[in-house]
Design a protein around this motif. Structure first.
Motif, PDB file in Angstrom:
ATOM      1  N   GLU A   1     -12.517  11.466   9.028  1.00  0.00           N
ATOM      2  CA  GLU A   1     -12.516  12.553  10.002  1.00  0.00           C
ATOM      3  C   GLU A   1     -11.883  12.120  11.323  1.00  0.00           C
ATOM      4  OE1 GLU A   1     -16.600  13.634  10.164  1.00  0.00           O
ATOM      5  OE2 GLU A   1     -16.605  14.543   8.161  1.00  0.00           O
ATOM      6  N   LYS A   2     -12.090  10.856  11.700  1.00  0.00           N
ATOM      7  CA  LYS A   2     -11.494  10.345  12.933  1.00  0.00           C
ATOM      8  C   LYS A   2      -9.967  10.378  12.842  1.00  0.00           C
ATOM      9  CE  LYS A   2     -11.200   5.915  13.602  1.00  0.00           C
ATOM     10  NZ  LYS A   2     -11.541   4.483  13.863  1.00  0.00           N
ATOM     11  N   TYR A   3      -9.421   9.902  11.721  1.00  0.00           N
ATOM     12  CA  TYR A   3      -7.964   9.856  11.591  1.00  0.00           C
ATOM     13  C   TYR A   3      -7.361  11.254  11.395  1.00  0.00           C
ATOM     14  CZ  TYR A   3      -7.961   4.799  11.592  1.00  0.00           C
ATOM     15  OH  TYR A   3      -8.103   3.486  11.971  1.00  0.00           O
ATOM     16  N   LEU A   4      -8.072  12.122  10.725  1.00  0.00           N
ATOM     17  CA  LEU A   4      -7.579  13.487  10.592  1.00  0.00           C
ATOM     18  C   LEU A   4      -7.563  14.191  11.953  1.00  0.00           C
ATOM     19  CD1 LEU A   4      -9.260  14.607   7.237  1.00  0.00           C
ATOM     20  CD2 LEU A   4      -6.832  14.128   7.645  1.00  0.00           C
ATOM     21  N   ALA A   5      -8.526  13.871  12.795  1.00  0.00           N
ATOM     22  CA  ALA A   5      -8.545  14.439  14.143  1.00  0.00           C
ATOM     23  C   ALA A   5      -7.350  13.936  14.951  1.00  0.00           C
ATOM     24  CB  ALA A   5      -9.849  14.077  14.847  1.00  0.00           C
ATOM     25  N   LEU A   6      -6.972  12.665  14.758  1.00  0.00           N
ATOM     26  CA  LEU A   6      -5.801  12.121  15.445  1.00  0.00           C
ATOM     27  C   LEU A   6      -4.517  12.800  14.965  1.00  0.00           C
ATOM     28  CD1 LEU A   6      -6.695   8.316  15.490  1.00  0.00           C
ATOM     29  CD2 LEU A   6      -6.596   9.876  17.463  1.00  0.00           C
ATOM     30  N   ILE A   7      -4.447  13.090  13.671  1.00  0.00           N
ATOM     31  CA  ILE A   7      -3.290  13.805  13.134  1.00  0.00           C
ATOM     32  C   ILE A   7      -3.189  15.188  13.765  1.00  0.00           C
ATOM     33  CG2 ILE A   7      -2.399  14.933  11.055  1.00  0.00           C
ATOM     34  CD1 ILE A   7      -3.374  12.475   9.494  1.00  0.00           C
ATOM     35  N   ALA A   8      -4.317  15.867  13.843  1.00  0.00           N
ATOM     36  CA  ALA A   8      -4.317  17.204  14.458  1.00  0.00           C
ATOM     37  C   ALA A   8      -3.874  17.139  15.912  1.00  0.00           C
ATOM     38  CB  ALA A   8      -5.712  17.811  14.350  1.00  0.00           C
ATOM     39  N   GLU A   9      -4.321  16.087  16.600  1.00  0.00           N
ATOM     40  CA  GLU A   9      -3.999  15.955  18.022  1.00  0.00           C
ATOM     41  C   GLU A   9      -2.515  15.652  18.246  1.00  0.00           C
ATOM     42  OE1 GLU A   9      -5.096  13.000  21.801  1.00  0.00           O
ATOM     43  OE2 GLU A   9      -6.302  12.953  19.955  1.00  0.00           O
ATOM     44  N   HIS A  10      -1.952  14.764  17.427  1.00  0.00           N
ATOM     45  CA  HIS A  10      -0.593  14.286  17.685  1.00  0.00           C
ATOM     46  C   HIS A  10       0.485  15.017  16.882  1.00  0.00           C
ATOM     47  CE1 HIS A  10      -1.934  10.953  20.182  1.00  0.00           C
ATOM     48  NE2 HIS A  10      -2.865  10.692  19.296  1.00  0.00           N
ATOM     49  N   LEU A  11       0.130  15.540  15.711  1.00  0.00           N
ATOM     50  CA  LEU A  11       1.125  16.192  14.867  1.00  0.00           C
ATOM     51  C   LEU A  11       0.902  17.689  14.715  1.00  0.00           C
ATOM     52  CD1 LEU A  11       1.421  13.557  11.974  1.00  0.00           C
ATOM     53  CD2 LEU A  11       2.837  13.771  14.033  1.00  0.00           C
ATOM     54  N   GLY A  12      -0.312  18.134  15.044  1.00  0.00           N
ATOM     55  CA  GLY A  12      -0.624  19.550  14.918  1.00  0.00           C
ATOM     56  C   GLY A  12      -1.648  19.802  13.831  1.00  0.00           C
ATOM     57  N   ALA A  13      -2.467  20.820  14.043  1.00  0.00           N
ATOM     58  CA  ALA A  13      -3.546  21.121  13.104  1.00  0.00           C
ATOM     59  C   ALA A  13      -3.022  21.459  11.712  1.00  0.00           C
ATOM     60  CB  ALA A  13      -4.392  22.276  13.640  1.00  0.00           C
ATOM     61  N   ASP A  14      -1.806  21.996  11.636  1.00  0.00           N
ATOM     62  CA  ASP A  14      -1.250  22.379  10.341  1.00  0.00           C
ATOM     63  C   ASP A  14      -0.919  21.173   9.465  1.00  0.00           C
ATOM     64  OD1 ASP A  14       0.741  21.828  12.320  1.00  0.00           O
ATOM     65  OD2 ASP A  14       2.253  22.572  10.926  1.00  0.00           O
ATOM     66  N   LYS A  15      -0.849  19.984  10.066  1.00  0.00           N
ATOM     67  CA  LYS A  15      -0.516  18.773   9.308  1.00  0.00           C
ATOM     68  C   LYS A  15      -1.744  18.104   8.678  1.00  0.00           C
ATOM     69  CE  LYS A  15       3.932  18.643   9.964  1.00  0.00           C
ATOM     70  NZ  LYS A  15       4.866  18.779   8.816  1.00  0.00           N
ATOM     71  N   VAL A  16      -2.932  18.545   9.057  1.00  0.00           N
ATOM     72  CA  VAL A  16      -4.145  17.918   8.525  1.00  0.00           C
ATOM     73  C   VAL A  16      -4.210  18.052   7.008  1.00  0.00           C
ATOM     74  CG1 VAL A  16      -6.672  18.055   8.457  1.00  0.00           C
ATOM     75  CG2 VAL A  16      -5.469  18.145  10.650  1.00  0.00           C
ATOM     76  N   ALA A  17      -3.985  19.255   6.492  1.00  0.00           N
ATOM     77  CA  ALA A  17      -4.043  19.477   5.043  1.00  0.00           C
ATOM     78  C   ALA A  17      -2.927  18.728   4.324  1.00  0.00           C
ATOM     79  CB  ALA A  17      -3.954  20.967   4.741  1.00  0.00           C
ATOM     80  N   VAL A  18      -1.785  18.531   5.006  1.00  0.00           N
ATOM     81  CA  VAL A  18      -0.657  17.817   4.403  1.00  0.00           C
ATOM     82  C   VAL A  18      -1.010  16.353   4.166  1.00  0.00           C
ATOM     83  CG1 VAL A  18       1.718  17.029   4.766  1.00  0.00           C
ATOM     84  CG2 VAL A  18       1.062  19.362   5.383  1.00  0.00           C
TER      85      VAL A  18
ATOM     86  N   GLY B   1       0.817  -1.204   0.000  1.00  0.00           N
ATOM     87  CA  GLY B   1       0.000   0.000   0.000  1.00  0.00           C
ATOM     88  C   GLY B   1       0.853   1.257   0.000  1.00  0.00           C
ATOM     89  N   ILE B   2       0.470   2.238   0.815  1.00  0.00           N
ATOM     90  CA  ILE B   2       1.190   3.505   0.878  1.00  0.00           C
ATOM     91  C   ILE B   2       2.476   3.300   1.681  1.00  0.00           C
ATOM     92  CG2 ILE B   2       1.055   5.906   1.595  1.00  0.00           C
ATOM     93  CD1 ILE B   2      -2.010   5.634   1.513  1.00  0.00           C
ATOM     94  N   PRO B   3       3.644   3.583   1.101  1.00  0.00           N
ATOM     95  CA  PRO B   3       4.908   3.377   1.817  1.00  0.00           C
ATOM     96  C   PRO B   3       5.023   4.315   3.022  1.00  0.00           C
ATOM     97  CG  PRO B   3       5.272   3.670  -0.557  1.00  0.00           C
ATOM     98  CD  PRO B   3       3.863   4.085  -0.269  1.00  0.00           C
ATOM     99  N   MET B   4       5.107   3.746   4.205  1.00  0.00           N
ATOM    100  CA  MET B   4       5.145   4.563   5.414  1.00  0.00           C
ATOM    101  C   MET B   4       6.392   5.440   5.478  1.00  0.00           C
ATOM    102  SD  MET B   4       2.375   4.252   7.064  1.00  0.00           S
ATOM    103  CE  MET B   4       1.581   4.169   5.460  1.00  0.00           C
ATOM    104  N   GLU B   5       7.498   4.958   4.891  1.00  0.00           N
ATOM    105  CA  GLU B   5       8.724   5.750   4.951  1.00  0.00           C
ATOM    106  C   GLU B   5       8.595   7.036   4.128  1.00  0.00           C
ATOM    107  OE1 GLU B   5       9.260   2.700   1.631  1.00  0.00           O
ATOM    108  OE2 GLU B   5       8.420   2.790   3.650  1.00  0.00           O
ATOM    109  N   LEU B   6       7.732   7.012   3.106  1.00  0.00           N
ATOM    110  CA  LEU B   6       7.502   8.218   2.316  1.00  0.00           C
ATOM    111  C   LEU B   6       6.477   9.135   2.979  1.00  0.00           C
ATOM    112  CD1 LEU B   6       7.420   6.802  -1.346  1.00  0.00           C
ATOM    113  CD2 LEU B   6       9.328   7.862  -0.118  1.00  0.00           C
ATOM    114  N   VAL B   7       5.462   8.525   3.573  1.00  0.00           N
ATOM    115  CA  VAL B   7       4.391   9.314   4.189  1.00  0.00           C
ATOM    116  C   VAL B   7       4.895  10.055   5.425  1.00  0.00           C
ATOM    117  CG1 VAL B   7       2.175   9.159   5.377  1.00  0.00           C
ATOM    118  CG2 VAL B   7       2.551   7.849   3.293  1.00  0.00           C
ATOM    119  N   SER B   8       5.788   9.429   6.183  1.00  0.00           N
ATOM    120  CA  SER B   8       6.215  10.019   7.453  1.00  0.00           C
ATOM    121  C   SER B   8       6.957  11.348   7.265  1.00  0.00           C
ATOM    122  CB  SER B   8       7.112   9.045   8.210  1.00  0.00           C
ATOM    123  OG  SER B   8       8.275   8.744   7.458  1.00  0.00           O
ATOM    124  N   GLY B   9       7.529  11.570   6.083  1.00  0.00           N
ATOM    125  CA  GLY B   9       8.292  12.795   5.876  1.00  0.00           C
ATOM    126  C   GLY B   9       7.660  13.762   4.899  1.00  0.00           C
TER     127      GLY B   9
END
Length: 261
Positions: free
Chosen positions: A195-212, A100-108
Motif C-alpha cells: 500500500e505504501k508503494y502504490l500510494a507513491l505511484i499514485a502521488e508521482h505517476l497518477g492515480a490511474d497508474k495504480v491498477a497498471v 528480478g523484474i526488468p525495470m526497462e519493461l516495467v517503466s513502459g
C-alpha cells in the motif's frame, strides 16, 4: 489451535513478525510446520525468508536472537547499493544475485495485462536463464552445507525469494497446494508495504497508474505457474530441474531434506 492452511490441529508456535520487514517468515510455516506427503513435518527455525532488511535495531536483534548466522541477498548490485542490508549481529552477508523484474519493461507498462505478462516472463526466466539457475544452485548448495539457521531475501521478498522458498518446500516433500498457498501468503503479510508503494505511484505517476502497476507488487498463482510450466517443459519434473537444471546431486538434496524435516 489449527493450522491456517491445513486445518489440522498443531502445536502452538509463536510466529515471529518484524515491524521493519513485513514479509519476514519461517519457510516451514506456522504451528508445527507444514506436513509432508510422507507424514512428517517441515522443521521450523532452520530457513527464513524476507523482504529487504532495512531493519530497526530491535528487529536486527530479533534476527540475532533466532540464531541466524548467514544472510543470502538475492538482489542486484544496484539494489544492494541503494538499500544495503542492516548488519545483523552474528550473521555473515552473502550476495547471490538473481535478476528480478526488468525495470526497462516495467517503466513502459501500458496496462495491467502487460504487467501480468512481464511477471510471468520473470518467473519463466527463473527456470530458463542459465544465470538464474547458477544462482539458485549456489543458494541451495550453501543452505545445504551449514547447520545454523539461515535467511534469504530480495527486495520485496516475493518473487526471487518466493521461488527459492518453493524449491525448499518441494525438496521437503510438501504437497503442491500447500506450497502455492504459502507462496500467496505474501499478499496478506506484506500488504502495508504494498500500500505504501502504490500510494507513491499514485502521488508521482497518477492515480490511474495504480491498477497498471499493482500486478508487479503482488504474487499470483499464474506467475508461479509460469515457472512450473517451464520446469515441466525443460526438465519434466521439479526433481529433473533440481538435478539437471541446477546440477544438485543426491548429497546436496539429501542434506537439504535432512535439515528441512
Amino acid at each position: 489451535m489449527s493450522d491456517p492452511l491445513t486445518g489440522e490441529e498443531s502445536v502452538p508456535r509463536r510466529l515471529t513478525r518484524l515491524a521493519s520487514a513485513d514479509n519476514f517468515r519461517d519457510v516451514a510455516g506456522t504451528g508445527a510446520g507444514y506436513p509432508t506427503t510422507d507424514g512428517r513435518r517441515v522443521r521450523r527455525g532452520v530457513f527464513y525468508r524476507s523482504n529487504e532488511l532495512q531493519l530497526t535495531e530491535a528487529d536486527a536483534g530479533v534476527l540475532a536472537g533466532l540464531g541466524i548466522t548467514r544472510i543470502h541477498d538475492l538482489r542486484s548490485q544496484m539494489e544492494v547499493d541503494a538499500h544495503p542490508d542492516v548488519d545483523v549481529p552474528g550473521a555473515v552477508w552473502h550476495h547471490v544475485e538473481v535478476s528480478g523484474i526488468p525495470m526497462e519493461l516495467v517503466s513502459g507498462l501500458a496496462d495491467a495485462d502487460a504487467a501480468t505478462r512481464v511477471m510471468r516472463q520473470v518467473y519463466d526466466a527463473f527456470v530458463r536463464s542459465p544465470d538464474a539457475r547458477a544462482s539458485y544452485a549456489a543458494l541451495l548448495g550453501d543452505l545445504a552445507t551449514r547447520s545454523a539457521p539461515q535467511l534469504f531475501h530480495c527486495t520485496a521478498g516475493k518473487d526471487r525469494t518466493g521461488w527459492a522458498a518453493v524449491l525448499l518446500l518441494e525438496i521437503a516433500g510438501v504437497d503442491r497446494d500447500t506450497i502455492v498457498a504459502d507462496y500467496l501468503l505474501t499478499n496478506e503479510v506484506s500488504s502495508t508495504t504494498r500500500e505504501k508503494y502504490l500510494a507513491l505511484i499514485a502521488e508521482h505517476l497518477g492515480a490511474d497508474k495504480v491498477a497498471v502497476y499493482e500486478p508487479t507488487m503482488v504474487v499470483d498463482a499464474s506467475f508461479l505457474g509460469s515457472a512450473y510450466d517451464a520446469v515441466a517443459e525443460l526438465y519434466g519434473s521439479v526433481d529433473g530441474y533440481l538435478r539437471d537444471g541446477l546440477g544438485l546431486d543426491g548429497d546436496v538434496l539429501g542434506a537439504l531434506r535432512e535439515r528441512l524435516r
